[in-house]
Each structure stands twice: as structure tokens, then as C-alpha cells.
Design a protein around this motif. Sequence first.
Motif, PDB file in Angstrom:
ATOM      1  N   GLN A   6       0.848  -1.183   0.000  1.00 58.76           N
ATOM      2  CA  GLN A   6       0.000   0.000   0.000  1.00 58.76           C
ATOM      3  C   GLN A   6       0.887   1.237   0.000  1.00 58.76           C
ATOM      4  OE1 GLN A   6      -2.706   0.257   3.265  1.00 58.76           O
ATOM      5  NE2 GLN A   6      -3.661   2.115   2.512  1.00 58.76           N
ATOM      6  N   LEU A   7       0.565   2.161  -0.892  1.00 61.61           N
ATOM      7  CA  LEU A   7       1.328   3.396  -0.959  1.00 61.61           C
ATOM      8  C   LEU A   7       0.991   4.284   0.232  1.00 61.61           C
ATOM      9  CD1 LEU A   7       0.976   4.348  -4.726  1.00 61.61           C
ATOM     10  CD2 LEU A   7       2.936   3.312  -3.606  1.00 61.61           C
ATOM     11  N   THR A   8       2.004   4.904   0.783  1.00 59.68           N
ATOM     12  CA  THR A   8       1.772   5.879   1.840  1.00 59.68           C
ATOM     13  C   THR A   8       1.568   7.245   1.212  1.00 59.68           C
ATOM     14  OG1 THR A   8       4.097   6.504   2.097  1.00 59.68           O
ATOM     15  CG2 THR A   8       3.330   4.591   3.378  1.00 59.68           C
ATOM     16  N   ILE A   9       1.122   8.180   1.996  1.00 61.36           N
ATOM     17  CA  ILE A   9       0.939   9.539   1.485  1.00 61.36           C
ATOM     18  C   ILE A   9       2.258  10.081   0.953  1.00 61.36           C
ATOM     19  CG2 ILE A   9       1.226  10.608   3.767  1.00 61.36           C
ATOM     20  CD1 ILE A   9      -1.015  11.848   0.865  1.00 61.36           C
ATOM     21  N   TRP A  10       3.362   9.687   1.574  1.00 60.35           N
ATOM     22  CA  TRP A  10       4.682  10.183   1.151  1.00 60.35           C
ATOM     23  C   TRP A  10       5.055   9.607  -0.203  1.00 60.35           C
ATOM     24  CZ3 TRP A  10       3.992  13.774   4.183  1.00 60.35           C
ATOM     25  CH2 TRP A  10       3.582  13.583   5.492  1.00 60.35           C
ATOM     26  N   ASP A  11       4.690   8.347  -0.452  1.00 58.43           N
ATOM     27  CA  ASP A  11       4.925   7.745  -1.774  1.00 58.43           C
ATOM     28  C   ASP A  11       4.112   8.465  -2.841  1.00 58.43           C
ATOM     29  OD1 ASP A  11       6.568   5.698  -0.677  1.00 58.43           O
ATOM     30  OD2 ASP A  11       4.802   4.446  -0.285  1.00 58.43           O
ATOM     31  N   VAL A  12       2.851   8.740  -2.521  1.00 63.25           N
ATOM     32  CA  VAL A  12       1.966   9.415  -3.478  1.00 63.25           C
ATOM     33  C   VAL A  12       2.483  10.817  -3.768  1.00 63.25           C
ATOM     34  CG1 VAL A  12      -0.375  10.294  -3.839  1.00 63.25           C
ATOM     35  CG2 VAL A  12      -0.037   8.027  -2.840  1.00 63.25           C
ATOM     36  N   LEU A  13       2.941  11.528  -2.738  1.00 58.89           N
ATOM     37  CA  LEU A  13       3.475  12.873  -2.944  1.00 58.89           C
ATOM     38  C   LEU A  13       4.750  12.848  -3.769  1.00 58.89           C
ATOM     39  CD1 LEU A  13       2.758  14.488   0.529  1.00 58.89           C
ATOM     40  CD2 LEU A  13       1.725  15.104  -1.659  1.00 58.89           C
ATOM     41  N   ASP A  14       5.597  11.842  -3.553  1.00 59.90           N
ATOM     42  CA  ASP A  14       6.808  11.705  -4.377  1.00 59.90           C
ATOM     43  C   ASP A  14       6.441  11.505  -5.842  1.00 59.90           C
ATOM     44  OD1 ASP A  14       8.628  12.061  -2.329  1.00 59.90           O
ATOM     45  OD2 ASP A  14       8.928   9.907  -1.990  1.00 59.90           O
ATOM     46  N   GLU A  15       5.455  10.628  -6.087  1.00 61.37           N
ATOM     47  CA  GLU A  15       5.022  10.392  -7.461  1.00 61.37           C
ATOM     48  C   GLU A  15       4.402  11.653  -8.061  1.00 61.37           C
ATOM     49  OE1 GLU A  15       2.496   6.987  -7.895  1.00 61.37           O
ATOM     50  OE2 GLU A  15       3.942   5.660  -6.917  1.00 61.37           O
ATOM     51  N   LEU A  16       3.614  12.351  -7.264  1.00 61.54           N
ATOM     52  CA  LEU A  16       2.959  13.566  -7.742  1.00 61.54           C
ATOM     53  C   LEU A  16       3.974  14.643  -8.102  1.00 61.54           C
ATOM     54  CD1 LEU A  16       0.190  14.930  -8.177  1.00 61.54           C
ATOM     55  CD2 LEU A  16       0.401  15.815  -5.853  1.00 61.54           C
ATOM     56  N   SER A  17       5.054  14.731  -7.342  1.00 64.86           N
ATOM     57  CA  SER A  17       6.057  15.763  -7.621  1.00 64.86           C
ATOM     58  C   SER A  17       6.761  15.530  -8.953  1.00 64.86           C
ATOM     59  CB  SER A  17       7.078  15.839  -6.481  1.00 64.86           C
ATOM     60  OG  SER A  17       7.877  14.681  -6.445  1.00 64.86           O
ATOM     61  N   GLU A  18       6.717  14.299  -9.453  1.00 65.23           N
ATOM     62  CA  GLU A  18       7.354  13.973 -10.725  1.00 65.23           C
ATOM     63  C   GLU A  18       6.359  13.843 -11.875  1.00 65.23           C
ATOM     64  OE1 GLU A  18       9.643  10.464  -9.981  1.00 65.23           O
ATOM     65  OE2 GLU A  18      10.784  11.402  -8.375  1.00 65.23           O
ATOM     66  N   SER A  19       5.079  13.998 -11.576  1.00 60.57           N
ATOM     67  CA  SER A  19       4.059  13.847 -12.609  1.00 60.57           C
ATOM     68  C   SER A  19       3.852  15.163 -13.345  1.00 60.57           C
ATOM     69  CB  SER A  19       2.753  13.365 -11.978  1.00 60.57           C
ATOM     70  OG  SER A  19       2.255  14.332 -11.083  1.00 60.57           O
ATOM     71  N   PRO A  20       3.177  15.120 -14.493  1.00 65.82           N
ATOM     72  CA  PRO A  20       2.938  16.346 -15.262  1.00 65.82           C
ATOM     73  C   PRO A  20       2.146  17.374 -14.442  1.00 65.82           C
ATOM     74  CG  PRO A  20       2.347  14.403 -16.531  1.00 65.82           C
ATOM     75  CD  PRO A  20       2.652  13.938 -15.144  1.00 65.82           C
ATOM     76  N   PRO A  21       2.366  18.650 -14.729  1.00 68.45           N
ATOM     77  CA  PRO A  21       1.698  19.712 -13.966  1.00 68.45           C
ATOM     78  C   PRO A  21       0.173  19.666 -14.017  1.00 68.45           C
ATOM     79  CG  PRO A  21       3.418  20.641 -15.352  1.00 68.45           C
ATOM     80  CD  PRO A  21       3.298  19.191 -15.703  1.00 68.45           C
ATOM     81  N   THR A  22      -0.373  19.005 -15.012  1.00 63.00           N
ATOM     82  CA  THR A  22      -1.828  18.956 -15.141  1.00 63.00           C
ATOM     83  C   THR A  22      -2.455  17.710 -14.511  1.00 63.00           C
ATOM     84  OG1 THR A  22      -1.564  17.964 -17.318  1.00 63.00           O
ATOM     85  CG2 THR A  22      -1.862  20.370 -17.229  1.00 63.00           C
ATOM     86  N   SER A  23      -1.647  16.857 -13.883  1.00 65.68           N
ATOM     87  CA  SER A  23      -2.200  15.640 -13.289  1.00 65.68           C
ATOM     88  C   SER A  23      -3.021  15.962 -12.048  1.00 65.68           C
ATOM     89  CB  SER A  23      -1.087  14.639 -12.974  1.00 65.68           C
ATOM     90  OG  SER A  23      -0.184  15.191 -12.056  1.00 65.68           O
ATOM     91  N   SER A  24      -3.956  15.102 -11.769  1.00 63.80           N
ATOM     92  CA  SER A  24      -4.939  15.307 -10.699  1.00 63.80           C
ATOM     93  C   SER A  24      -4.349  15.056  -9.315  1.00 63.80           C
ATOM     94  CB  SER A  24      -6.114  14.359 -10.918  1.00 63.80           C
ATOM     95  OG  SER A  24      -7.004  14.419  -9.842  1.00 63.80           O
ATOM     96  N   LEU A  25      -4.933  15.732  -8.334  1.00 67.22           N
ATOM     97  CA  LEU A  25      -4.553  15.539  -6.937  1.00 67.22           C
ATOM     98  C   LEU A  25      -5.477  14.559  -6.224  1.00 67.22           C
ATOM     99  CD1 LEU A  25      -3.867  19.235  -5.876  1.00 67.22           C
ATOM    100  CD2 LEU A  25      -2.173  17.474  -6.333  1.00 67.22           C
ATOM    101  N   ASP A  26      -6.403  13.942  -6.942  1.00 67.66           N
ATOM    102  CA  ASP A  26      -7.383  13.050  -6.327  1.00 67.66           C
ATOM    103  C   ASP A  26      -6.742  11.939  -5.500  1.00 67.66           C
ATOM    104  OD1 ASP A  26      -9.396  14.557  -7.435  1.00 67.66           O
ATOM    105  OD2 ASP A  26      -9.812  13.146  -9.060  1.00 67.66           O
ATOM    106  N   ALA A  27      -5.693  11.323  -6.011  1.00 69.43           N
ATOM    107  CA  ALA A  27      -5.036  10.230  -5.290  1.00 69.43           C
ATOM    108  C   ALA A  27      -4.443  10.714  -3.974  1.00 69.43           C
ATOM    109  CB  ALA A  27      -3.943   9.602  -6.152  1.00 69.43           C
ATOM    110  N   VAL A  28      -3.975  11.945  -3.958  1.00 68.62           N
ATOM    111  CA  VAL A  28      -3.393  12.509  -2.728  1.00 68.62           C
ATOM    112  C   VAL A  28      -4.458  12.618  -1.649  1.00 68.62           C
ATOM    113  CG1 VAL A  28      -2.322  14.548  -1.701  1.00 68.62           C
ATOM    114  CG2 VAL A  28      -1.607  13.773  -3.957  1.00 68.62           C
ATOM    115  N   TRP A  29      -5.611  13.182  -2.014  1.00 64.85           N
ATOM    116  CA  TRP A  29      -6.675  13.376  -1.020  1.00 64.85           C
ATOM    117  C   TRP A  29      -7.201  12.039  -0.512  1.00 64.85           C
ATOM    118  CZ3 TRP A  29      -5.252  17.729   0.197  1.00 64.85           C
ATOM    119  CH2 TRP A  29      -5.077  18.773  -0.693  1.00 64.85           C
TER     120      TRP A  29
END
Length: 73
Positions: A6-29
Motif C-alpha cells: 500500500q502506498l503511503t501519502i509520502w509515496d503518493v506525494l513523491d510520485e505527484l512531484s514527478e508527474s505532469p503539472p496537469t495531473s490530478s490531486l485526487d489520489a493525494v486526497w
Amino acid sequence: MTTYRQLTIWDVLDELSESPPTSSLDAVWECLDTELHDLPVETQLSTAGIAFNQIADILKSRAELLLQDTRER
């Protein structure tokens, strides 16, 4: 047999920081809601504060990239 971690919030944030600027924040919430649910209130507040700070940094970086692209056009 495949095992899933299971991904932790920190894993999701790491992935989000490397994703395109237009990607959704839904997974983070969703991940943040899941992780905070069973924590004591003090730990919830501390974890949420750190996560929100990282989310703000990611959004700031995305905004800077999008503004730079707009200026270049």
C-alpha cells in the motif's frame, strides 16, 4: 504470488512531484484520508500539516512551470 504494497501519502506525494503539472490531486486526497483515519488527533494534525506543506510546494512548482510555458508562447 504477487504481493502488493500500500502506498503511503509520502509515496503518493513523491510520485505527484514527478508527474505532469496537469495531473490530478485526487489520489493525494484519497490516500491522506485513508492514512489519517486511524491516527490519534495530534498525529493527524501533524501529518496533515506536513502533507499540506508538501502539496503547496508541488502546486507552486507546477504553477511556475505553467507560467513559464505561457510566457514562452
